[in-house]
Design a protein around this motif. Structure first.
Motif, mmCIF file in Angstrom:
data_model
loop_
_atom_site.group_PDB
_atom_site.id
_atom_site.type_symbol
_atom_site.label_atom_id
_atom_site.label_comp_id
_atom_site.label_asym_id
_atom_site.label_seq_id
_atom_site.Cartn_x
_atom_site.Cartn_y
_atom_site.Cartn_z
ATOM 1 N N VAL A 97 -32.543 21.559 -13.809
ATOM 2 C CA VAL A 97 -32.662 20.920 -12.493
ATOM 3 C C VAL A 97 -32.401 19.429 -12.635
ATOM 4 C CG1 VAL A 97 -34.178 20.366 -10.554
ATOM 5 C CG2 VAL A 97 -34.348 22.608 -11.654
ATOM 6 N N HIS A 98 -31.548 18.893 -11.766
ATOM 7 C CA HIS A 98 -31.360 17.452 -11.651
ATOM 8 C C HIS A 98 -31.969 17.019 -10.321
ATOM 9 C CE1 HIS A 98 -27.657 17.188 -14.557
ATOM 10 N NE2 HIS A 98 -28.793 17.467 -15.171
ATOM 11 N N PRO A 99 -33.094 16.318 -10.348
ATOM 12 C CA PRO A 99 -33.748 15.919 -9.090
ATOM 13 C C PRO A 99 -32.862 14.980 -8.268
ATOM 14 C CG PRO A 99 -35.223 15.649 -10.974
ATOM 15 C CD PRO A 99 -33.854 15.882 -11.528
ATOM 16 N N ALA A 100 -33.158 14.903 -6.984
ATOM 17 C CA ALA A 100 -32.441 13.974 -6.108
ATOM 18 C C ALA A 100 -32.677 12.544 -6.593
ATOM 19 C CB ALA A 100 -32.933 14.131 -4.673
ATOM 20 N N ARG A 101 -31.658 11.708 -6.452
ATOM 21 C CA ARG A 101 -31.782 10.317 -6.890
ATOM 22 C C ARG A 101 -30.808 9.448 -6.103
ATOM 23 N NH1 ARG A 101 -27.522 8.524 -9.929
ATOM 24 N NH2 ARG A 101 -26.096 10.108 -10.761
ATOM 25 N N PRO A 102 -31.122 8.156 -5.981
ATOM 26 C CA PRO A 102 -30.165 7.242 -5.348
ATOM 27 C C PRO A 102 -28.938 7.093 -6.244
ATOM 28 C CG PRO A 102 -32.374 6.282 -5.446
ATOM 29 C CD PRO A 102 -32.383 7.485 -6.330
ATOM 30 N N LEU A 103 -27.778 6.970 -5.629
ATOM 31 C CA LEU A 103 -26.549 6.754 -6.386
ATOM 32 C C LEU A 103 -26.344 5.261 -6.610
ATOM 33 C CD1 LEU A 103 -24.246 9.300 -4.544
ATOM 34 C CD2 LEU A 103 -25.164 9.528 -6.856
ATOM 35 N N THR A 104 -25.789 4.917 -7.749
ATOM 36 C CA THR A 104 -25.514 3.517 -8.062
ATOM 37 C C THR A 104 -24.157 3.116 -7.499
ATOM 38 O OG1 THR A 104 -24.391 4.021 -10.150
ATOM 39 C CG2 THR A 104 -26.805 3.800 -10.211
ATOM 40 N N LEU A 105 -23.905 1.813 -7.506
ATOM 41 C CA LEU A 105 -22.605 1.314 -7.045
ATOM 42 C C LEU A 105 -21.477 1.917 -7.873
ATOM 43 C CD1 LEU A 105 -20.852 -0.574 -5.336
ATOM 44 C CD2 LEU A 105 -21.349 -2.403 -6.979
ATOM 45 N N ALA A 106 -21.685 2.031 -9.175
ATOM 46 C CA ALA A 106 -20.651 2.613 -10.043
ATOM 47 C C ALA A 106 -20.368 4.064 -9.669
ATOM 48 C CB ALA A 106 -21.088 2.514 -11.503
ATOM 49 N N ASP A 107 -21.422 4.791 -9.259
ATOM 50 C CA ASP A 107 -21.242 6.196 -8.881
ATOM 51 C C ASP A 107 -20.306 6.348 -7.687
ATOM 52 O OD1 ASP A 107 -22.992 7.212 -10.830
ATOM 53 O OD2 ASP A 107 -24.742 6.963 -9.532
ATOM 54 N N VAL A 108 -20.427 5.433 -6.731
ATOM 55 C CA VAL A 108 -19.755 5.632 -5.441
ATOM 56 C C VAL A 108 -18.585 4.687 -5.202
ATOM 57 C CG1 VAL A 108 -21.839 6.570 -4.382
ATOM 58 C CG2 VAL A 108 -21.411 4.107 -4.278
ATOM 59 N N THR A 109 -18.254 3.846 -6.170
ATOM 60 C CA THR A 109 -17.138 2.911 -5.969
ATOM 61 C C THR A 109 -15.835 3.616 -5.578
ATOM 62 O OG1 THR A 109 -18.026 1.127 -7.345
ATOM 63 C CG2 THR A 109 -15.634 1.240 -7.129
ATOM 64 N N PRO A 110 -15.438 4.706 -6.257
ATOM 65 C CA PRO A 110 -14.195 5.373 -5.836
ATOM 66 C C PRO A 110 -14.250 5.870 -4.394
ATOM 67 C CG PRO A 110 -14.855 6.115 -8.025
ATOM 68 C CD PRO A 110 -16.003 5.326 -7.472
ATOM 69 N N GLU A 111 -15.386 6.427 -3.992
ATOM 70 C CA GLU A 111 -15.521 6.950 -2.627
ATOM 71 C C GLU A 111 -15.461 5.820 -1.603
ATOM 72 O OE1 GLU A 111 -18.858 9.247 0.133
ATOM 73 O OE2 GLU A 111 -19.071 9.206 -2.050
ATOM 74 N N ILE A 112 -16.173 4.727 -1.869
ATOM 75 C CA ILE A 112 -16.173 3.599 -0.936
ATOM 76 C C ILE A 112 -14.787 2.979 -0.842
ATOM 77 C CG2 ILE A 112 -17.068 1.271 -0.534
ATOM 78 C CD1 ILE A 112 -19.708 2.163 -1.756
ATOM 79 N N THR A 113 -14.137 2.831 -1.984
ATOM 80 C CA THR A 113 -12.789 2.264 -1.996
ATOM 81 C C THR A 113 -11.846 3.092 -1.126
ATOM 82 O OG1 THR A 113 -13.123 1.382 -4.227
ATOM 83 C CG2 THR A 113 -10.852 1.588 -3.465
ATOM 84 N N ALA A 114 -11.943 4.409 -1.253
ATOM 85 C CA ALA A 114 -11.083 5.295 -0.460
ATOM 86 C C ALA A 114 -11.392 5.177 1.030
ATOM 87 C CB ALA A 114 -11.258 6.737 -0.930
ATOM 88 N N LEU A 115 -12.675 5.065 1.387
ATOM 89 C CA LEU A 115 -13.063 4.940 2.793
ATOM 90 C C LEU A 115 -12.518 3.652 3.410
ATOM 91 C CD1 LEU A 115 -16.802 6.105 2.646
ATOM 92 C CD2 LEU A 115 -14.952 7.240 3.880
ATOM 93 N N ILE A 116 -12.691 2.544 2.695
ATOM 94 C CA ILE A 116 -12.226 1.254 3.219
ATOM 95 C C ILE A 116 -10.707 1.239 3.312
ATOM 96 C CG2 ILE A 116 -12.147 -1.231 2.802
ATOM 97 C CD1 ILE A 116 -14.853 -0.987 1.404
ATOM 98 N N ALA A 117 -10.043 1.764 2.276
ATOM 99 C CA ALA A 117 -8.577 1.785 2.275
ATOM 100 C C ALA A 117 -8.043 2.627 3.427
ATOM 101 C CB ALA A 117 -8.066 2.317 0.941
ATOM 102 N N ALA A 118 -8.701 3.752 3.708
ATOM 103 C CA ALA A 118 -8.257 4.623 4.801
ATOM 104 C C ALA A 118 -8.370 3.908 6.147
ATOM 105 C CB ALA A 118 -9.074 5.910 4.808
ATOM 106 N N GLU A 119 -9.467 3.183 6.345
ATOM 107 C CA GLU A 119 -9.643 2.459 7.603
ATOM 108 C C GLU A 119 -8.625 1.328 7.723
ATOM 109 O OE1 GLU A 119 -10.688 1.542 11.239
ATOM 110 O OE2 GLU A 119 -11.450 3.285 10.125
#
Length: 319
Positions: free
Chosen positions: A275-297
Motif C-alpha cells: 500500500v502506498h498511502p495518499a500524499r501531497p505531490l511535490t513540484l518535481a512530481d507534477v512539473t511535466p503535467e503543469i508544463t503541458a497544461l500551461i503550454a496548451a493554454e
C-alpha cells in the motif's frame, strides 16, 4: 480552334490577375464561370476560393473521416478551413511526412484494393488525397513555427501555477494486490453464477490448506491479463477498479489472508501485497503535467490570434 480559344482565355485570365486585377472579385467570378468552378466564395491573397474547391475538400474529409453526413455547420467550418489554408504561406512538406500519414490511412483497410475502392467511392484520387495531407501537414508545421516562441513555459510559470493549485496535486492511495478471478458478470445464468460461487469456495479451501497463491492463480484464474503474473494487478487507485473491489482492498493489510468477494464482474480471491498511502505531490512530481497544461493554454491563445491575423488576408464574397 476550341483548344486555342481556351488557351487564350487561360493566358488572358493569368495576365489580368498578374497585372493586379486579381484583387477584383469580378475577374475571379468570370474565371470560375469559364472553368466551371462555381461561385466565388472568397479572395485570399488575390487567389479565388470557389464552390468546387469546397466540394472537393468536403469529399476528401468525408473519406478520411469515414462518414458522409456532414451538416451545414461542419461544411461552413470546412469552408473556413480551406480559406485559412489558402492564406498560409507556401512551404514544402517532407515527402516522408505525408507518406507516413497516407500509409497509416491505407492501413485502416484490409488491402490496397479496398483502399482504392473506398477512394473511388468517395470521388477522391490518391493524388488529391496526398495533396490534402500535404496541405494539412504544411499548415500544422507553419502554425507550430509561428507560435513556437509563444508557447514556451518558464520555470517561474510552473512554480507559480503549482503554488496557486497545490491543493489539487495529491497522490491518491494506491494499492498493490493480486487476485484469482472467476467470471460471472451481472446477468449471467443462475446456474453459472452458482457454479462459480462454489468454485471460489473450493479455491478458498485450497488456499487455506497452504497451496501457493501464485501457482493457483496461474492454474485456475480467468483473468488472462494477470494469471501469468500470479494474479498480480500492480498498483492501482480507486478510479481503476470496481468500487466494491477497491473498498474490499482498502480493508486489507499487506500479506493478510485473502478475502473472497463478489463484484459485478464475478468472484475474486483478493490479497493485498503493498500500500502506498495518499500524499501531497511535490513540484518535481507534477512539473511535466503543469508544463503541458500551461503550454496548451498558451497554444490556444496563440492559435486564436493567428487565425485573427489570417482573417485579415481574406475577403469574403459569398457567405
Amino acid at each position: 480552334m476550341k483548344h486555342a480559344l481556351l488557351a487564350l482565355i487561360t493566358i488572358g485570365a493569368g495576365a489580368l490577375i498578374g497585372d493586379g486585377l486579381g484583387r477584383f472579385p469580378v475577374v475571379h467570378q468570370v474565371a470560375g464561370h469559364i472553368f466551371q468552378r462555381g461561385k466565388l466564395i472568397a479572395l485570399v491573397r488575390q487567389s479565388g476560393v470557389f464552390e468546387a474547391d469546397v466540394r472537393a475538400r468536403l469529399r476528401e474529409k468525408q473519406f478520411c473521416a469515414g462518414r458522409e453526413d456532414f451538416d451545414e455547420a461542419e461544411s461552413v467550418a470546412l469552408r473556413d478551413e480551406l480559406i485559412a489554408s489558402e492564406a498560409l504561406p507556401t512551404n514544402t512538406v517532407k515527402t516522408n511526412s505525408s507518406g507516413r500519414v497516407l500509409t497509416a490511412l491505407r492501413n485502416q483497410f484490409a488491402d490496397d484494393r479496398q483502399f482504392r475502392a473506398a477512394l473511388h467511392h468517395s470521388g477522391v484520387s490518391q493524388r488529391t488525397l496526398r495533396r490534402t495531407l500535404a496541405d494539412t501537414i504544411r499548415g500544422e508545421e507553419w502554425i507550430e513555427n509561428q507560435i513556437a516562441s509563444q508557447v514556451a513555459v518558464s520555470d517561474a510559470e510552473v512554480q507559480k501555477y503549482f503554488e496557486q493549485h497545490q491543493a489539487e496535486f495529491k497522490q491518491p492511495t494506491r494499492i498493490r494486490a493480486r487476485h484469482i478471478f472467476l467470471a460471472a458478470p451481472e446477468g449471467s445464468a443462475p446456474e453459472v453464477t452458482q457454479a462459480k460461487q462454489q468454485a471460489i469456495l473450493d479455491i478458498a479451501v485450497r488456499l487455506g490448506r497452504g497451496e501457493d497463491f501464485t501457482e493457483l492463480a496461474a492454474l485456475v484464474s480467468e483473468d488472462e491479463a494477470s494469471k501469468t503474473r500470479g494474479g498480480d494487478l500492480g498498483f492501482f487507485a480507486a478510479n481503476r477498479m470496481p468500487a466494491e473491489f477497491f473498498e474490499a482492498a482498502e480493508q486489507l493489510t499487506p500479506n493478510a489472508p485473502p478475502r473472497f468477494l463478489q463484484s459485478h464482474l464475478g468472484f475474486h480471491a483478493l490479497q493485498v501485497t503493498d500500500v502506498h498511502p495518499a500524499r501531497p505531490l511535490t513540484l518535481a512530481d507534477v512539473t511535466p503535467e503543469i508544463t503541458a497544461l500551461i503550454a496548451a493554454e498558451k497554444r490556444r491563445t496563440a492559435v486564436a490570434a493567428l487565425e485573427s491575423d489570417l482573417a485579415r488576408c481574406t475577403r469574403f464574397v459569398v457567405k
